[in-house]
Design an enzyme around this catalytic site. Structure first.
Site, PDB file in Angstrom:
ATOM      1  N   ASP A 194       0.863  -1.178   0.000  1.00 43.84           N
ATOM      2  CA  ASP A 194       0.000   0.000   0.000  1.00 43.84           C
ATOM      3  C   ASP A 194       0.902   1.231   0.000  1.00 43.84           C
ATOM      4  OD1 ASP A 194      -2.313   1.633   0.279  1.00 43.84           O
ATOM      5  OD2 ASP A 194      -1.927   1.793   2.419  1.00 43.84           O
ATOM      6  N   CYS A 238      -3.792  -0.959  -2.098  1.00 42.32           N
ATOM      7  CA  CYS A 238      -4.014   0.476  -2.297  1.00 42.32           C
ATOM      8  C   CYS A 238      -5.036   0.732  -3.417  1.00 42.32           C
ATOM      9  CB  CYS A 238      -2.683   1.127  -2.667  1.00 42.32           C
ATOM     10  SG  CYS A 238      -2.790   2.909  -2.857  1.00 42.32           S
ATOM     11  N   GLU A 256      -5.870   8.773   9.943  1.00 41.60           N
ATOM     12  CA  GLU A 256      -4.491   8.637  10.438  1.00 41.60           C
ATOM     13  C   GLU A 256      -4.294   9.375  11.757  1.00 41.60           C
ATOM     14  OE1 GLU A 256      -1.553   9.127   7.405  1.00 41.60           O
ATOM     15  OE2 GLU A 256      -2.228   7.244   6.509  1.00 41.60           O
TER      16      GLU A 256
HETATM   17  N1  DGL Z   1      -3.874   3.872   0.206  1.00 42.01           N
HETATM   18  C1  DGL Z   1      -4.536   4.935  -0.498  1.00 42.01           C
HETATM   19  C2  DGL Z   1      -5.744   4.366  -1.236  1.00 42.01           C
HETATM   20  O1  DGL Z   1      -6.273   3.345  -0.874  1.00 42.01           O
HETATM   21  C3  DGL Z   1      -4.943   6.055   0.437  1.00 42.01           C
HETATM   22  C4  DGL Z   1      -3.787   6.877   0.952  1.00 42.01           C
HETATM   23  C5  DGL Z   1      -3.050   7.607  -0.143  1.00 42.01           C
HETATM   24  O2  DGL Z   1      -3.584   8.597  -0.706  1.00 42.01           O
HETATM   25  O3  DGL Z   1      -1.957   7.187  -0.459  1.00 42.01           O
HETATM   26  O4  DGL Z   1      -6.175   4.933  -2.188  1.00 42.01           O
END
Ligand code: DGL
Length: 270
Positions: free
Chosen positions: A10, A73, A152
Site C-alpha cells: 500500500d 491500495c 491517520e
Molecule cells: N492507500 C490509499 C488508497 O487506498 C490512500 C492513501 C493515499 O492517498 O496514499 O487509495
C-alpha cells in the site's frame, strides 16, 4: 499447495485493513507487507508518479519468492494495475475488480456510489469495471481527500464531531442521488464505516474494497490449490520511512496491538 508468502503493499499503513481481512480468511498464509510510508499519500499524485512508485513497491516485494501480490491500495489498483500485471509473471490482485463485482451484485436499484482518493476517482477505473459487468448500473463518484488524514489522526469513531461533519458534507450529495450501495474505494475508509453507515442510512450497503479483494484472492488461490498448508502463517512488515510510528498506526488499522518487528526499506533503490 504453495507454501510461499503472499506480498501485500500500500502507499502507507492503510493497506493493513486488507491484510487484516487476508489474515482472517487465510490464517495459514505467510504475509509480507510493505507500506510506502516515506512517500504516502499517493492519492493526490499524477498517474506517472503512482506508476513509478507502484513498480518500485512490487520490485521490492519481489525480492522475496512470492506466490502472489495483493495491491491493497485503491489508488494504485485504479491507476497502475494493468501495467503491473503485464510486467510481472505472478498473480497480482487489485481491489477495483472485486469491489466492482461486489457492488454490482449488491445493488438493487442499480445506483452505486463510489468514494476514493482524487487519483482513484479521476482514473475512472471503477466505472469502467462496473460498466463492463452491467452497463445499466449508474455510478456516482466522489473524491474524499480529507478522510485519509482524519483516520491517520484517530478521528474516525462515531461521535467524533470532526469526522461526522466532514463525512456529512461529503456524503450528502451521494445520499441525495439515491444510491443503495456505496463502494469504500480506499484503504482507510473501512475505519469510517460506522460514521459513513449512519449518514447513508440502513438501506445502503457498504462495500469494503480490501475485504472484497481478500475474498477474491483467497477463492482464486483455493480453486487452484495454491493455499499454504499450515495453521498460522507469520507476518513480516516493511516500511520506507522511520519505523518509530509503526506500532501506533498499525494498531489503528489492524484493530489490535501490534508487537511484530518492522524493518525499514530504501525503496528508491528498487
Ligand atoms: N492507500 C490509499 C488508497 O487506498 C490512500 C492513501 C493515499 O492517498 O496514499 O487509495
Amino acid at each position: 499447495m504453495d507454501q510461499r508468502p503472499i506480498g501485500v503493499f500500500d502507499s502507507g499503513m492503510g493497506g493493513l485493513t486488507a491484510l487484516r481481512e487476508l489474515r482472517q480468511i487465510l490464517p495459514g498464509e505467510e504475509l509480507i507487507y510493505f507500506g510506502d510510508t516515506g512517500r504516502v499519500p499517493y492519492g493526490g499524485r499524477g498517474r506517472e508518479t503512482i506508476l513509478r512508485y507502484a513498480r518500485q513497491d512490487v520490485s521490492f516485494l519481489r525480492s522475496f519468492d512470492l506466490k502472489a501480490v495483493v495491491v491493497a491500495c485503491g489508488t494504485v489498483s485504479a491507476n497502475a494495475l494493468t501495467e503491473l500485471k503485464a510486467e510481472n509473471d505472478l498473480p497480482i490482485f487489485g481491489v477495483v475488480g472485486p469491489a466492482a463485482w461486489a457492488a454490482v451484485e449488491a445493488t438493487r436499484n442499480r445506483r452505486v456510489g463510489l468514494i476514493g482518493t482524487a487519483a482513484s476517482i479521476r482514473s475512472g477505473a471503477y466505472e469502467r469495471e462496473m460498466e463492463a459487468i452491467d452497463p445499466g448500473v449508474a455510478v456516482v463518484s466522489l473524491a474524499c481527500p480529507l478522510f485519509v488524514p482524519l483516520v491517520e489522526n484517530g478521528r474516525f469513531r462515531p461521535g467524533d464531531p470532526v469526522a461526522e461533519l466532514v463525512a456529512r458534507e461529503y456524503l450528502t450529495p451521494l445520499k441525495e442521488a439515491g444510491v443503495d450501495t456505496l463502494v469504500l474505494g480506499c484503504t482507510h475508509y473501512p475505519l469510517l464505516a460506522e460514521v459513513i453507515g449512519a449518514i447513508m442510512g440502513p438501506g445502503v450497503t457498504l462495500i469494503d474494497s480490501g475485504a472484497a479483494c481478500a475474498d477474491y484472492a483467497g477463492a482464486w488461490l483455493r480453486e487452484r490449490d495454491l493455499l499454504a498448508r499450515r495453521d498460522v502463517g507469520a507476518c513480516r512488515y516493511f516500511v520506507s520511512d522511520s519505523t518509530q510510528d509503526f506500532a501506533r498506526l498499525a494498531s489503528i488499522f489492524l484493530g489490535q496491538p501490534v508487537t511484530d518487528p518492522v524493518e525499514r526499506v530504501e525503496i528508491e533503490q528498487y
